[in-house]
Design an enzyme around this catalytic site. Structure first.
Site, PDB file in Angstrom:
ATOM      1  N   LYS A 137      -3.182  -3.327   8.273  1.00  0.00           N
ATOM      2  CA  LYS A 137      -2.673  -2.327   7.328  1.00  0.00           C
ATOM      3  C   LYS A 137      -1.942  -1.258   8.097  1.00  0.00           C
ATOM      4  O   LYS A 137      -2.216  -1.025   9.284  1.00  0.00           O
ATOM      5  CB  LYS A 137      -3.822  -1.674   6.558  1.00  0.00           C
ATOM      6  CG  LYS A 137      -3.400  -1.079   5.220  1.00  0.00           C
ATOM      7  CD  LYS A 137      -3.238  -2.151   4.166  1.00  0.00           C
ATOM      8  CE  LYS A 137      -2.851  -1.606   2.834  1.00  0.00           C
ATOM      9  NZ  LYS A 137      -3.019  -2.626   1.783  1.00  0.00           N
TER      10      LYS A 137
HETATM   11  P1  NAD Z   1       2.601   1.723  -6.979  1.00  0.00           P
HETATM   12  O1  NAD Z   1       3.051   2.829  -6.129  1.00  0.00           O
HETATM   13  O2  NAD Z   1       3.583   0.749  -7.495  1.00  0.00           O
HETATM   14  O3  NAD Z   1       1.828   2.314  -8.270  1.00  0.00           O
HETATM   15  C1  NAD Z   1       0.786   3.228  -8.186  1.00  0.00           C
HETATM   16  C2  NAD Z   1       0.514   3.769  -9.574  1.00  0.00           C
HETATM   17  O4  NAD Z   1      -0.592   4.680  -9.514  1.00  0.00           O
HETATM   18  C3  NAD Z   1       1.672   4.561 -10.171  1.00  0.00           C
HETATM   19  O5  NAD Z   1       1.695   4.376 -11.581  1.00  0.00           O
HETATM   20  C4  NAD Z   1       1.304   6.025  -9.855  1.00  0.00           C
HETATM   21  O6  NAD Z   1       1.905   6.944 -10.749  1.00  0.00           O
HETATM   22  C5  NAD Z   1      -0.207   5.966 -10.015  1.00  0.00           C
HETATM   23  N1  NAD Z   1      -0.885   6.978  -9.227  1.00  0.00           N
HETATM   24  C6  NAD Z   1      -0.572   7.391  -7.968  1.00  0.00           C
HETATM   25  N2  NAD Z   1      -1.425   8.354  -7.571  1.00  0.00           N
HETATM   26  C7  NAD Z   1      -2.309   8.532  -8.579  1.00  0.00           C
HETATM   27  C8  NAD Z   1      -3.434   9.368  -8.775  1.00  0.00           C
HETATM   28  N3  NAD Z   1      -3.842  10.223  -7.820  1.00  0.00           N
HETATM   29  N4  NAD Z   1      -4.103   9.278  -9.941  1.00  0.00           N
HETATM   30  C9  NAD Z   1      -3.710   8.399 -10.903  1.00  0.00           C
HETATM   31  N5  NAD Z   1      -2.651   7.591 -10.777  1.00  0.00           N
HETATM   32  C10 NAD Z   1      -1.965   7.653  -9.646  1.00  0.00           C
HETATM   33  O7  NAD Z   1       1.437   1.008  -6.156  1.00  0.00           O
HETATM   34  P2  NAD Z   1       0.914  -0.484  -6.310  1.00  0.00           P
HETATM   35  O8  NAD Z   1       1.668  -1.348  -5.372  1.00  0.00           O
HETATM   36  O9  NAD Z   1       0.821  -0.828  -7.761  1.00  0.00           O
HETATM   37  O10 NAD Z   1      -0.552  -0.324  -5.684  1.00  0.00           O
HETATM   38  C11 NAD Z   1      -1.622   0.257  -6.446  1.00  0.00           C
HETATM   39  C12 NAD Z   1      -2.935  -0.078  -5.753  1.00  0.00           C
HETATM   40  O11 NAD Z   1      -3.064  -1.497  -5.635  1.00  0.00           O
HETATM   41  C13 NAD Z   1      -3.088   0.462  -4.326  1.00  0.00           C
HETATM   42  O12 NAD Z   1      -4.466   0.714  -4.091  1.00  0.00           O
HETATM   43  C14 NAD Z   1      -2.648  -0.720  -3.462  1.00  0.00           C
HETATM   44  O13 NAD Z   1      -3.193  -0.678  -2.154  1.00  0.00           O
HETATM   45  C15 NAD Z   1      -3.248  -1.856  -4.268  1.00  0.00           C
HETATM   46  N6  NAD Z   1      -2.644  -3.172  -4.032  1.00  0.00           N
HETATM   47  C16 NAD Z   1      -1.315  -3.377  -4.205  1.00  0.00           C
HETATM   48  C17 NAD Z   1      -0.780  -4.646  -4.013  1.00  0.00           C
HETATM   49  C18 NAD Z   1       0.664  -4.950  -4.268  1.00  0.00           C
HETATM   50  O14 NAD Z   1       1.064  -6.118  -4.132  1.00  0.00           O
HETATM   51  N7  NAD Z   1       1.477  -3.998  -4.671  1.00  0.00           N
HETATM   52  C19 NAD Z   1      -1.618  -5.704  -3.609  1.00  0.00           C
HETATM   53  C20 NAD Z   1      -2.984  -5.457  -3.458  1.00  0.00           C
HETATM   54  C21 NAD Z   1      -3.494  -4.180  -3.668  1.00  0.00           C
END
Ligand code: NAD
Length: 427
Positions: free
Chosen positions: A110
């Site tokens: 990471k």
């Molecule tokens: P992203 O940036 O596309 O979306 C994040 C979302 O969360 C947005 O809607 C944002 O407005 C909201 N957000 C941000 N801070 C916040 C807060 N403090 N309170 C409430 N909402 C909040 O990110 P993503 O890629 O969708 O990732 C989201 C989570 O999933 C993270 O924990 C990431 O590590 C995990 N994840 C992502 C992937 C991937 O393929 N994108 C894979 C596995 C895990």
């Protein structure tokens, strides 16, 4: 008993405590427990960036390789203000378990930069991404460490980083990272992959519990890459999405949110970050506080935003009976204890959100072959693998009367431990 590592970072602390509890439950060798408590390698870098006003700001970046026991380390790069070396260590550890449980040939990694990407211009982000890429280049490569997008990064950031490292290498190397745009060595299906995987786990859980998707009310916290496609795929399967949220608030409609309209507001394609659900209450929704999506009346909750939102202060407000963790580490151990006592079933992050890394593995495999699959093939393989993984963990948990998290941990740790027994301590 070996020395147990303690730390102040809530994400690393949660990862370590969950690991120790599972390791003790399976009577894992103390030497292995000590080894797996620490990352193999952590690179901290400074990232100087010339800002638009001519000043120079120095950001702090990190790349962590927790374990390469199973193969090259794999894991995202995030841009956010709470990024730290310890947070990356915790997330890298989770990636080790995620890849192990998924049965794919990767270890856990990471990385990230501590910054506020929403307040930076495109040019500033490009300079920051390219300098960061150059700084971490010595440990990145298709057979050593393969990054991918994470919070506030997408295909564009991956292209900047890859392009910089390729220039340094003097040759093209598309398999060094994943999550690239489809037209540039990316894979059709990758954008939706994490949401598709989370939705697949949710639908499988409904099957196991004999629940009709068309009668299920779902709330999704976070409408970014993961949350938006989770919501869309569950809506397509007949579920009613009663709430979605982002940093502007929660949008609640017990009769069902118009997900297609929400996509129009949020433009969730990874390279168009920045726009939000601002004003979405105009589409017949009640607007509530940012975290209210966690507490609305629903059957299934998908926390898909940030870590530690379900904790000792909030867990007892959750009304859902089933939680599928789309985000990494949204539930603290104290929060989970409250949920377990209330009989809530929690499908842990490294099972529920593994669609992203499984999809990345498919992209890497295609890049190595120089051959691309159809979207249908990609999606089918993804759903099949997610379904198998879910069923494997579900059956173990039923048979041994353990939580889904503990069952998933035991399966994941066992695969890493078995390979370390083959390879020995010197790695
Ligand atoms: P992203 O940036 O596309 O979306 C994040 C979302 O969360 C947005 O809607 C944002 O407005 C909201 N957000 C941000 N801070 C916040 C807060 N403090 N309170 C409430 N909402 C909040 O990110 P993503 O890629 O969708 O990732 C989201 C989570 O999933 C993270 O924990 C990431 O590590 C995990 N994840 C992502 C992937 C991937 O393929 N994108 C894979 C596995 C895990």
């Amino acid at each position: 008993m070996s020395e147990r590592r303690k730390c102040n970072n809530i994400l690393l602390d949660t990862a370590l405590r969950d690991f120790y509890a599972a390791a003790d439950d399976m009577h894992l060798d103390e030497g292995l427990i000590s080894m797996l408590s620490y990352p193999e390698r952590r690179l901290d870098v400074s990232v100087p960036v010339e800002m638009e006003d001519g000043s120079v700001r120095v950001f702090h970046g990190h790349r962590v390789q927790h374990s390469t026991a199973l193969g090259p380390s794999k894991g995202g790069i995030r841009y956010a203000l709470d990024v730290s070396g310890q947070e990356c260590e915790g997330l890298a550890m989770l990636m080790t378990w995620k890849c192990s449980l998924a049965g794919i040939p990767y270890g856990g990694g990471k990385g990230g930069i501590c910054c506020d990407p929403t307040s930076m211009t495109r040019k500033e982000k490009e300079r920051m991404s390219r300098t960061f890429g150059a700084r971490i280049a010595p440990i990145i490569g298709r057979w050593s460490d393969v990054p991918a997008p994470d919070m506030y990064t997408g295909g564009q950031e991956m292209v900047w980083i890859m392009d910089t490292i390729c220039k340094m290498l003097g040759h093209f190397e598309p398999a060094m990272l994943t999550g690239k745009p489809v037209d540039y060595w990316g894979a059709r299906g990758r954008t939706e992959a994490t949401g598709r995987g989370a939705a697949t786990c949710g639908l499988e859980l409904m099957k196991k519990k004999g629940l009709d998707p068309e009668k299920m009310r779902v709330s999704v916290h976070g409408f970014g890459n993961v949350g938006s496609y989770t919501a869309k795929i569950l809506r397509d399967a007949g579920c009613t999405i009663v709430a979605i949220s982002d940093t502007t608030g929660t949008y609640y409609n017990p009769k069902g949110i118009n997900i297609d309209k929400a996509f129009e507001y949020a433009e969730v394609e990874p390279d168009k970050r920045g726009r939000k659900l601002t004003g979405f209450e105009k589409e017949g929704c009640e607007k509530l506080g940012v975290d209210e999506a966690l507490f609305v009346d629903c059957d299934f909750l998908f926390p898909c935003a940030v870590q530690a939102v379900i904790n000792q202060d909030t867990a007892n407000k959750v009304k859902a009976k089933y939680i599928l963790e789309g985000a990494n580490s949204p539930t603290t151990p104290e929060g989970e204890e409250i949920l377990n006592d209330a009989g809530v079933i929690v499908v842990p992050d490294f099972l529920a959100n593994a669609g992203g890394v499984i999809g990345s593995y498919f992209e890497w495999a295609q890049n190595l072959q120089g051959f691309s699959w159809t979207e249908e093939e990609y999606n089918k393989r993804l759903v099949d693998l997610m379904t198998d993984n879910f069923c494997k963990v579900w059956e173990y948990s039923q048979e041994h009367n353990k939580t889904m998290r503990r069952s998933a941990y035991i399966a994941a740790i066992k695969r890493v431990a078995d390979i370390l027994a083959l390879r020995g301590v010197y790695l």
